[in-house]
Design a protein around this motif. Sequence first.
Motif, PDB file in Angstrom:
ATOM      1  N   ALA A  26      25.459   2.600 -30.813  1.00  0.00           N
ATOM      2  CA  ALA A  26      24.973   2.773 -29.493  1.00  0.00           C
ATOM      3  C   ALA A  26      25.138   1.496 -28.310  1.00  0.00           C
ATOM      4  CB  ALA A  26      24.745   4.111 -29.050  1.00  0.00           C
ATOM      5  N   ARG A  27      26.036   0.999 -28.548  1.00  0.00           N
ATOM      6  CA  ARG A  27      26.199   0.025 -27.445  1.00  0.00           C
ATOM      7  C   ARG A  27      26.764   0.333 -25.969  1.00  0.00           C
ATOM      8  NH1 ARG A  27      26.761  -4.981 -30.692  1.00  0.00           N
ATOM      9  NH2 ARG A  27      26.823  -4.811 -32.389  1.00  0.00           N
ATOM     10  N   ASN A  28      25.964  -0.141 -24.421  1.00  0.00           N
ATOM     11  CA  ASN A  28      25.923  -0.700 -23.229  1.00  0.00           C
ATOM     12  C   ASN A  28      27.067  -0.960 -22.996  1.00  0.00           C
ATOM     13  OD1 ASN A  28      25.791  -3.037 -23.666  1.00  0.00           O
ATOM     14  ND2 ASN A  28      24.035  -2.533 -23.021  1.00  0.00           N
ATOM     15  N   ALA A  29      27.861  -0.779 -21.265  1.00  0.00           N
ATOM     16  CA  ALA A  29      28.716  -1.645 -20.869  1.00  0.00           C
ATOM     17  C   ALA A  29      28.978  -2.644 -21.247  1.00  0.00           C
ATOM     18  CB  ALA A  29      29.185  -0.905 -19.651  1.00  0.00           C
ATOM     19  N   ARG A  30      27.954  -3.204 -21.483  1.00  0.00           N
ATOM     20  CA  ARG A  30      28.199  -5.063 -21.385  1.00  0.00           C
ATOM     21  C   ARG A  30      28.510  -5.080 -22.979  1.00  0.00           C
ATOM     22  NH1 ARG A  30      23.701  -7.234 -17.540  1.00  0.00           N
ATOM     23  NH2 ARG A  30      24.628  -7.170 -15.627  1.00  0.00           N
ATOM     24  N   GLY A  31      28.180  -4.255 -24.006  1.00  0.00           N
ATOM     25  CA  GLY A  31      28.442  -4.926 -25.772  1.00  0.00           C
ATOM     26  C   GLY A  31      27.485  -4.452 -26.123  1.00  0.00           C
TER      27      GLY A  31
END
Length: 277
Positions: free
Chosen positions: A174-179
């Motif tokens: 799982a990664r956030n919008a910034r990677g």
Amino acid sequence: MITPEEQGHIIEHAYVPEHLPHYVTAISRTEPFLIDDFVVHVAGTHLIFVGYPLSDGADESRMLKALDGAKERFAPDSFSVIAPARAGATNDSVPAADAYYRLDLSQAVMTRKTENMLRRARGELTVSVGKIGWAHKWLIRKFTRTHNFDAAQRFIFKRVPRYAKCAATVVFEARNARGNLVAFDVAEFGALHYAFYMFNFRSSRHCVPGASDLLLAHIIEYAQAEGKRYINLGLGIDPGITFFKKKWGATPFLQCVSWMEECDAQKSMESLFDQLS
């Protein structure tokens, strides 16, 4: 070494992760064998005996007979047992029993609170199938440094990247919008009827509530698509982990006790890990 026929038998009937030769081999560099209907893993002069028969229900006398047969055949200096009870244990330091938790995929339900948590997590995270890289290894190292694990547990975590390369193993990340890597799970799909929830690691720096729930939801979907009947979610470990598993509908289905004994008093746990490294 197990034959192709024995390998097929194991895959068809495996219901605990320790049944799986490629998992234990990747972690401990062992060689698998089948004694009666029990899986045995041998690493040098150490024997790992899995006291859960593949086909039939647990039978204490049968397990002890198979354990004696394995010790006679391989003449180990030390041996470890993982079993439903401490039958035959002479080690006074055997820990209290834990339990494996199982999720029946035909009865999987989700509470409204969990649905809301997933909805929030989906808004912040993207889940995909990936491979172990530097960010994953950093999370593993951080996890082991911030928890009070014993030598055996640290040894297992050190080998997770090796295990994650196995063909039946899938890494969900799982990664956030910034990677940034927020969390990842390692799941196992090599058995016929069972999937296995093996490892979960979360970032303390890039923390998103519900990340672990979101990853488990993807594992459940993957397992259902693969035609699995159950997911073995692993041991309870502690109240927080047990709560997480129970809220998804998992229930304890197997007691579990593990211990190690020395056949040769000169052997120690430290020397065993040195041998396997």
